[in-house]
Every structure is written in structure tokens, then in C-alpha cells.
Design a protein around this motif. Structure first.
Motif, PDB file in Angstrom:
ATOM      1  N   SER A 157       0.833  -1.204   0.000  1.00  0.00           N
ATOM      2  CA  SER A 157       0.000   0.000   0.000  1.00  0.00           C
ATOM      3  C   SER A 157       0.866   1.250   0.000  1.00  0.00           C
ATOM      4  CB  SER A 157      -0.921  -0.018   1.223  1.00  0.00           C
ATOM      5  OG  SER A 157      -1.620   1.198   1.349  1.00  0.00           O
ATOM      6  N   ASN A 158       1.935   1.226   0.808  1.00  0.00           N
ATOM      7  CA  ASN A 158       2.844   2.381   0.874  1.00  0.00           C
ATOM      8  C   ASN A 158       3.576   2.590  -0.450  1.00  0.00           C
ATOM      9  OD1 ASN A 158       2.095   2.775   3.517  1.00  0.00           O
ATOM     10  ND2 ASN A 158       3.925   1.859   4.407  1.00  0.00           N
ATOM     11  N   MET A 159       3.927   1.503  -1.131  1.00  0.00           N
ATOM     12  CA  MET A 159       4.577   1.624  -2.444  1.00  0.00           C
ATOM     13  C   MET A 159       3.636   2.303  -3.439  1.00  0.00           C
ATOM     14  SD  MET A 159       6.508  -2.087  -2.750  1.00  0.00           S
ATOM     15  CE  MET A 159       7.221  -1.776  -4.365  1.00  0.00           C
ATOM     16  N   TYR A 160       2.373   1.883  -3.414  1.00  0.00           N
ATOM     17  CA  TYR A 160       1.393   2.521  -4.303  1.00  0.00           C
ATOM     18  C   TYR A 160       1.212   3.996  -3.945  1.00  0.00           C
ATOM     19  CZ  TYR A 160      -0.126  -2.070  -6.079  1.00  0.00           C
ATOM     20  OH  TYR A 160      -0.188  -3.297  -6.680  1.00  0.00           O
ATOM     21  N   ALA A 161       1.159   4.290  -2.637  1.00  0.00           N
ATOM     22  CA  ALA A 161       0.942   5.672  -2.192  1.00  0.00           C
ATOM     23  C   ALA A 161       2.094   6.568  -2.611  1.00  0.00           C
ATOM     24  CB  ALA A 161       0.775   5.700  -0.676  1.00  0.00           C
ATOM     25  N   THR A 162       3.316   6.031  -2.541  1.00  0.00           N
ATOM     26  CA  THR A 162       4.494   6.816  -2.938  1.00  0.00           C
ATOM     27  C   THR A 162       4.394   7.239  -4.405  1.00  0.00           C
ATOM     28  OG1 THR A 162       5.857   5.603  -1.339  1.00  0.00           O
ATOM     29  CG2 THR A 162       7.022   6.770  -3.090  1.00  0.00           C
ATOM     30  N   CYS A 163       3.787   6.355  -5.224  1.00  0.00           N
ATOM     31  CA  CYS A 163       3.630   6.657  -6.660  1.00  0.00           C
ATOM     32  C   CYS A 163       2.326   7.408  -6.955  1.00  0.00           C
ATOM     33  CB  CYS A 163       3.647   5.360  -7.470  1.00  0.00           C
ATOM     34  SG  CYS A 163       5.153   4.401  -7.283  1.00  0.00           S
ATOM     35  N   GLY A 164       1.538   7.683  -5.920  1.00  0.00           N
ATOM     36  CA  GLY A 164       0.274   8.385  -6.113  1.00  0.00           C
ATOM     37  C   GLY A 164      -0.821   7.513  -6.690  1.00  0.00           C
ATOM     38  N   ARG A 165      -0.670   6.186  -6.582  1.00  0.00           N
ATOM     39  CA  ARG A 165      -1.685   5.265  -7.120  1.00  0.00           C
ATOM     40  C   ARG A 165      -2.727   4.998  -6.034  1.00  0.00           C
ATOM     41  NH1 ARG A 165       1.879   0.633 -10.133  1.00  0.00           N
ATOM     42  NH2 ARG A 165      -0.139  -0.462  -9.973  1.00  0.00           N
ATOM     43  N   TRP A 166      -3.576   5.981  -5.779  1.00  0.00           N
ATOM     44  CA  TRP A 166      -4.501   5.925  -4.647  1.00  0.00           C
ATOM     45  C   TRP A 166      -5.599   4.884  -4.823  1.00  0.00           C
ATOM     46  CZ3 TRP A 166      -2.268   7.888  -0.730  1.00  0.00           C
ATOM     47  CH2 TRP A 166      -1.394   8.965  -0.882  1.00  0.00           C
ATOM     48  N   GLU A 167      -5.983   4.582  -6.068  1.00  0.00           N
ATOM     49  CA  GLU A 167      -6.981   3.535  -6.286  1.00  0.00           C
ATOM     50  C   GLU A 167      -6.441   2.173  -5.853  1.00  0.00           C
ATOM     51  OE1 GLU A 167      -8.468   3.469 -10.232  1.00  0.00           O
ATOM     52  OE2 GLU A 167      -9.306   5.504 -10.153  1.00  0.00           O
ATOM     53  N   ASP A 168      -5.145   1.946  -6.161  1.00  0.00           N
ATOM     54  CA  ASP A 168      -4.515   0.689  -5.746  1.00  0.00           C
ATOM     55  C   ASP A 168      -4.369   0.640  -4.227  1.00  0.00           C
ATOM     56  OD1 ASP A 168      -4.199  -0.452  -8.280  1.00  0.00           O
ATOM     57  OD2 ASP A 168      -2.414   0.768  -8.663  1.00  0.00           O
ATOM     58  N   VAL A 169      -4.093   1.794  -3.623  1.00  0.00           N
ATOM     59  CA  VAL A 169      -4.018   1.868  -2.154  1.00  0.00           C
ATOM     60  C   VAL A 169      -5.358   1.441  -1.561  1.00  0.00           C
ATOM     61  CG1 VAL A 169      -3.823   3.413  -0.162  1.00  0.00           C
ATOM     62  CG2 VAL A 169      -2.234   3.649  -2.093  1.00  0.00           C
ATOM     63  N   ALA A 170      -6.425   1.990  -2.109  1.00  0.00           N
ATOM     64  CA  ALA A 170      -7.763   1.665  -1.612  1.00  0.00           C
ATOM     65  C   ALA A 170      -8.078   0.186  -1.821  1.00  0.00           C
ATOM     66  CB  ALA A 170      -8.800   2.526  -2.330  1.00  0.00           C
ATOM     67  N   SER A 171      -7.609  -0.364  -2.927  1.00  0.00           N
ATOM     68  CA  SER A 171      -7.847  -1.775  -3.225  1.00  0.00           C
ATOM     69  C   SER A 171      -7.169  -2.687  -2.199  1.00  0.00           C
ATOM     70  CB  SER A 171      -7.334  -2.094  -4.633  1.00  0.00           C
ATOM     71  OG  SER A 171      -7.472  -3.470  -4.906  1.00  0.00           O
TER      72      SER A 171
END
Length: 695
Positions: A532-546
Motif C-alpha cells: 500500500s505504501n509503495m502505491y501511495a508513494t507513486c500516487g496510485r490511490w486507487e490501488d491503495v484503496a484496493s
């Protein structure tokens, strides 16, 4: 008292009368033996020597000799034996028994081979003495000589031999002795059956031990203890507990040995509350039961309970041994309670066990895990003897504390000492290479595990190499190592790869590692949070939510991050944005003062590390009040003028912002800060960190 007075008066009269006969000496000798009066016996012996009394036989001297032996007066017994004008087999066997019971193995062997004649008692005494003192192989050799000389072994000979086989874990010889027992019809004796049960249990044949136990007539407590201990040793704690309950139903009263083994079984099963209940029922708790409880607490992650119980043990005037002390020191090491560890170190010195190999190795480990490698080295350097465990503790300690070159130098010194490194040694050496970024040296050490030292690399070694290769930018080589390793990759391998991918921003391989971890450890929150943190670092918030939705659907609980600091023997814990501490207001004021001072010097909190989609102001507040920063502020409040390092511990890895914050604060306040996170130690001194930012 009147009897002893009359005896002394009679011997006084003997001295007043001069020379005496055997008829005069005999009743006095027998009376000395009856009342165990060593002092008057020695006076009688002196009177005989003074008047050159030479008895016609060995009766009088043997009576005195037997009394000295029975009362453990070794020097008095040997002195009389050497002065005896004549000796018979009883005289020789009596001295043999003295040495056997006292564990004087060298004297026992020397006297045995010096004997002009021997009988079966001589052989039985020596075999029992050697077996009881841990010289099991020598006991079996003496038995072979006993056979060659034609002496018939007794039931008790076979008990000693079976005990020797148990110590050696020599099942083959144990079975041979079992066969001799069957041929000689010696199996009716309960002591023989107990020894057989114990031998099979210790040698791993627990089912055979159970069959023997079931066939044992007239069982005693030792019978039950042998099988209970056997189940515990063979990793069957439930059967151990069941047998304990069966023993009680059978009307047998458990002794200290029973209780110690049952406590161990409860702890092996994770049944801590049940172990406490059994422990509380013991009226006269001895050293073994206290130590078993302390060790059990440590094994079940209840180190603070172990320390509290140790304090109660001392309050009850129960003297701990080296095993107790080493277990308590291990508790201090896991908790990084330096003050407690130093107190226990002092206790070890008072008890005279500080140079014990087990205690010294534990002390080295404790000081290293408290970040005090100088004190660890002092203990290590003063050790009268060292084994590979001692060396591993020091090498690993140096590596964990950022002294990577010292760790590798010590590893090379271990090889120079002709000691054989083990699996843990290589984990420590590879960790040092990893922290120092020494990729070529790491490759050499990894290859040497199998090629030079004939060991099989373990998953721990592969994890170290994957970490080293990935962090050094050789991600392709790291992935190849994962795919081509001879072992099936486990959660350690995949979590190591995921950690490296998170640092390097490798989303593709990170996703692969995370998915494998979801399969292996579906309830472990770590991989979900890291991905989740890796996705957040890239701004991939939909993946974070997933990912967060996946966690919720699987009911995965996120563990709390916290830090703690020890001040004046009291531990204070903090979580991020903590408001529960009694001095919360003052702590936040002190932390605010530090942040402002650093901002004036150009430092700005790195809000990019706040991996939540929130406003900038909220990000700023979140990252400024991490648990380790609160602990640091509290340490400065309580010890504002101290020069010793501020020591903080954290249950997860320190974040990048807190790492930079600690570096700058160490420079501003001119005082070292030691932070131990879940990965390693960080020694912040004058604006630099021991990890060289390779973390």
C-alpha cells in the motif's frame, strides 16, 4: 550431648593411661561410628599412631574409614587409608566409593588401576562413579574389562550402563544392554525398568519407552518422571500433560522433577496460565521450578514477567545458578533494559558465575542489544574460554550496531582461531556486508559457506544475499537467486524481496513478492501495508484503496507501532500522536521547541513520507509526532544535563524523516542518541548515523 561427653571422657582416660589394646580400642571406635563423632575418631586414630598400635586385622581401621567415607570426609579417609598397615578389598572399595560419590574422577580411575585385587563391587562402584560424573564412554569401557575378568554384573551395574547410554544417546549399545538384561532375567527390578524407559525416551524411541513403562510393575515416581520427561524431550507436550494427570489419578505425588517437566510442557504448548497455576501450587519452590518458570516466560515472549519473577526468587532467598542468570540476562537483552541487565551482571559477579560460558555469552549479547558494544567487548575479551556462540554474539552485535568492519575483522579472527563457523556466524557476517554495502565480500562469504566450510546455505543466508544484491542495485541477480535457489522460497525470502523492492521503487517485483506473501501469511498485515505504501508513494490511490479493502475483507489487523525509553529503571511507551502520558503537555512543548530549532536551521519535515491522501497541515502534524520523537523529547525532559546517550527502542523500522530528525538533534544538543528499531541499531552522533544511511 551426654553420649558425646562420655565418649570424649573415655578417650581422655585412654590418653591418660598410655598404650592400649585392641579390646580397649574396639568399643570406642564403634561408639564413634555410632554417633558420627569425627573429632573423637581422629583422636583415637592419633592415639593408635602415637603408640605404634598394629591391629591383627583391618576391622578397626575399616570401621573408621567407612565412617569418614559416609560423612564425606575425603581427606580424612585418604589419610587413614595411606597409614593403614594392611588393607583388604573392603578398604580399597571404601576409598573408591568416596571418590565416586564426590565426582573425583581422576582419583577414582588412578586408585582403581592401582588396586592389587578387585571384585564386582569395585567394578560397580567405578562404573557408577564414571557414569554419574558424565564420563559415559569410560564407564562402558570399564564394563568391558569387567566382563573380560569374569565378574558378573548386577542389576545396579546395568542401571549405571543404561544411564551412560542415555547420556551418549547411544541407542545401539542401550539395546545390547537391554538384551543382556533379558538373558540374565534381571528385568524385575523397578530401577532397571526405569533406566530402560529413560534410555529409550532420551534416544528418541518414545513409543518403545511407553511400552516398557506400561509393563513396569510397582511403578514409582521415577517411573512416571522418566516417561513425562521423555514426552517433553520428544516434542509431545500434550502427552506429557496427559500423563501428569494420569499420574495424579493413580495416587502418585509429583516431585520437583515432575513439576519442572510439566511446567516445561505447558510452556511448550503456550499454556502460560496453566503453568502459573501449577507453579503456585508448589509449597517449597526450589531453584529448578523458579528457573523453569523464568525460562518459560522468556520462551513465550513474557520477558517482563521473567524479570519480575526473578526478583521474587531472590526475595525468597533462592540462589540462582548460571542457567537462571543467563535466562534473565536474555530477557534484559530482548527488552534492551540496560539498567536491569547491569544489575543482573553485578549479581552474576557476586554469585561467581560471571565467567561461566553461558552467562558470559548472554552478557555479550545483552550489551550488544542495548547498543553498548564497548561493554560487550570487555566481557568477551575477559572470557576465560569461548565457543562459537560467544563469537557469534560479538560478531552479530558489531554488525547490528553499524560496526561492520569490526564484525568482519572478528569473523576473520574466528577463522584464525581454528574455530568452525556455523549458520548463525554467516548470517552475522553477511549482515555486516549488507549494512556496509560490501557486495563483493558478501559474494565471497556466501560462496565459502558450501565450498570452504562444507555447510549447506540456509534460507537465512539466501535472504541476506537477496537483500545485499537488491540494495546494491543488482535486482536482476537477486530475482535469479530467488528463482534458482534449491529451497522453496518461504515468507522470509519474499518479505526480504518486498522490502528491497519498496526501497528501490520496483513495483512489478514488489507486487509479485506481496502476492506470494498474501498466500503464505494471509493474516500478516506487513505485506499489505508495504505494498500500500509503495502505491501511495507513486500516487496510485486507487490501488491503495484496493489493498486496504483486501485487508478489511480478510480481517487483517494492523499492529500498533510504538517506541519506549527507559528512565531510572522505569519504562515509558509511546505511540504516534500519543496523548496518554501523564506529562503529555510538557512532552509536546519540548518536541515543538526542538522542531522549531531545527526549522530555523533549515530542516523541514518530509511530509511526502505520510502515505495518506490528506491535507498538508495534517501530514505535517502526523509526521512530527511519531512515537520515537515523543520518546526523545521525554528523555531530554527527564535528563536534560546528562552526557550519556539517550536510548530509544522502536518495534518497527524508523522512517526516513525520524532518521533525519535524530541525526540533526544529535548535532544540535551535542549528545549521542541510540535508536534500536526492528532492523538494527542507529547510533546518532554529531549529525551522523552509524548506519551510514544504508538502511
Amino acid at each position: 550431648m551426654k553420649v558425646r561427653q562420655k565418649l570424649r571422657q573415655a578417650i581422655d582416660s585412654l590418653y591418660a593411661g598410655g598404650q592400649a589394646t585392641a579390646e580397649a580400642y574396639t568399643p570406642l571406635v564403634l561408639e564413634c561410628v555410632r554417633v558420627n563423632d569425627v573429632g573423637q575418631a581422629k583422636r583415637l586414630q592419633s592415639h593408635m599412631d602415637l603408640h605404634y598400635f598394629t591391629p591383627n586385622d583391618t576391622f578397626l581401621h575399616n570401621r573408621l574409614l567407612h565412617m569418614y567415607a559416609r560423612l564425606g570426609k575425603i581427606s580424612d579417609a585418604r589419610n587413614l587409608f595411606d597409614r593403614m598397615p594392611q588393607r583388604d578389598i573392603i578398604s580399597w572399595n571404601t576409598i573408591l566409593s568416596v571418590y565416586a560419590k564426590s565426582g573425583s574422577v581422576e582419583n577414582l580411575r588412578a586408585l582403581f588401576y592401582k588396586m592389587p585385587f578387585r571384585d564386582s563391587v569395585s567394578y560397580n562402584t567405578v562404573i557408577a562413579g564414571l557414569a554419574g560424573s558424565g564420563f559415559s564412554s569410560q564407564a562402558l569401557q570399564v564394563f568391558l574389562r569387567m566382563n573380560r575378568e569374569g565378574f558378573e554384573p548386577t542389576e545396579y551395574t546395568h542401571v549405571s550402563l543404561l544411564n551412560a547410554c542415555s547420556r551418549l544417546l547411544d541407542l545401539s549399545k542401550g539395546k545390547q544392554i537391554h538384551g543382556r538384561i533379558c538373558v540374565g532375567f534381571l528385568g524385575r527390578n523397578v530401577f532397571v525398568w526405569n533406566a530402560l524407559t529413560d534410555m529409550y525416551a532420551k534416544c528418541g524411541e518414545i513409543d518403545k519407552a511407553r511400552r516398557l513403562f506400561d509393563r513396569t510393575e510397582n511403578k514409582n515416581v521415577v517411573s512416571w518422571n522418566s516417561l513425562i520427561a521423555g514426552y517433553l524431550k520428544n516434542g509431545q507436550p500434550k502427552k506429557c500433560i496427559d500423563l501428569f494427570q494420569e499420574m495424579q489419578l493413580g495416587g502418585f505425588k509429583p516431585d520437583d522433577v515432575t513439576v519442572s517437566n510439566v511446567l516445561g510442557a505447558y510452556f511448550q504448548s503456550g499454556l502460560v496460565d496453566e503453568a502459573i497455576e501449577v507453579f503456585n501450587l508448589i509449597k517449597n519452590k526450589d531453584k529448578v521450578s523458579w528457573t523453569t518458570m523464568i525460562v518459560g516466560y522468556v520462551q513465550n515472549g513474557k520477558e517482563e514477567d521473567a524479570l519480575n519473577l526473578f526478583a521474587k526468587m531472590l526475595a525468597q532467598d533462592v540462589k540462582p545458578d548460571s542457567f537462571t542468570i543467563s535466562s534473565v540476562i536474555s530477557s534484559c537483552a530482548k527488552l534492551a533494559y540496560l539498567c536491569n541487565g547491569q544489575v543482573v551482571h553485578g549479581k552474576a559477579i557476586l554469585l561467581g558465575v560471571d565467567n561461566d560460558l553461558l552467562v558470559s555469552s548472554a552478557l555479550v549479547d545483552m550489551y550488544c542489544k542495548c547498543g553498548i558494544t564497548k561493554d560487550a567487548w570487555i566481557v568477551f575479551d575477559m572470557m576465560p574460554s569461548r565457543n562459537v556462540v560467544s563469537w557469534n554474539a560479538m560478531i552479530r552485535g558489531y554488525a547490528q550496531n553499524g560496526q561492520d568492519l569490526e564484525a568482519l575483522a572478528l569473523y576473520e579472527k574466528l577463522l584464525q582461531q581454528k574455530l568452525k563457523p556455523d549458520s548463525i556466524t554467516f548470517v552475522a557476517a553477511l549482515s555486516a556486508c549488507n549494512h556496509a554495502g560490501l557486495i563483493e565480500e558478501g559474494r565471497i562469504y556466501f560462496d565459502s559457506i558450501s565450498k570452504r566450510h562444507a555447510l549447506v546455505p540456509t534460507l537465512d543466508h539466501y535472504a541476506c544475499m537477496i537483500n545485499l544484491l537488491g540494495r546494491s542495485g543488482c535486482m536482476t541477480e537477486a530475482i535469479d537467486l530467488v528463482n534458482n535457489m534449491p529451497h522453496e522460497p518461504n515468507s522470509l525470502i519474499w518479505s526480504t524481496l518486498l522490502s528491497v523492492c519498496a526501497i528501490k521503487g520496483d513495483i512489478e517485483n514488489g507486487e509479485m513478492a506481496a502476492k506470494r506473501l498474501f498466500e503464505l501469511e494471509p493474516l500478516n498485515a506487513g505485506p499489505y501495508i508495504m505494498l500500500s505504501n509503495m502505491y501511495a508513494t507513486c500516487g496510485r490511490w486507487e490501488d491503495v484503496a484496493s489493498v486496504r479493502s483486501l485487508m478489511k475483507s480478510k480481517n487483517v489487523k494492523k499492529f500498533a507501532a510504538y517506541s519506549w525509553i527507559e528512565i531510572d529503571n522505569e519504562v515509558h511507551k509511546f505511540v504516534a500522536e500519543d496523548a496518554t502520558h501523564p506529562q503529555t503537555e510538557i512532552i509536546y512543548e519540548e518536541l515543538g521547541r526542538l522542531i522549531k530549532k531545527l526549522q530555523e536551521a533549515g530542516f523541514m519535515p518530509d511530509t511526502k513520507l505520510v502515505l495518506h491522501k490528506v491535507e498538508e497541515e495534517e501530514k505535517f502534524a502526523s509526521i512530527c509526532y511519531h512515537s520515537e520523537k515523543l520518546a526523545l523529547a521525554y528523555g531530554l525532559i527527564k535528563k536534560p544535563h546528562a552526557t550519556t546517550p539517550i536510548r530509544i527502542l522502536k518495534n518497527i523500522r524508523v522512517c526516513g524523516d525520524c532518521h533525519m530528525f535524530m541525526k540533526l538533534v544529535s548535532e544540535v544538543i551535542g549528545r549521542p542518541i541510540i535508536l534500536r528499531d526492528s532492523n538494527r541499531f542507529h547510533h546518532f552522533v554529531g549529525g551522523s548515523c552509524s548506519c551510514k544511511d544504508y538502511w
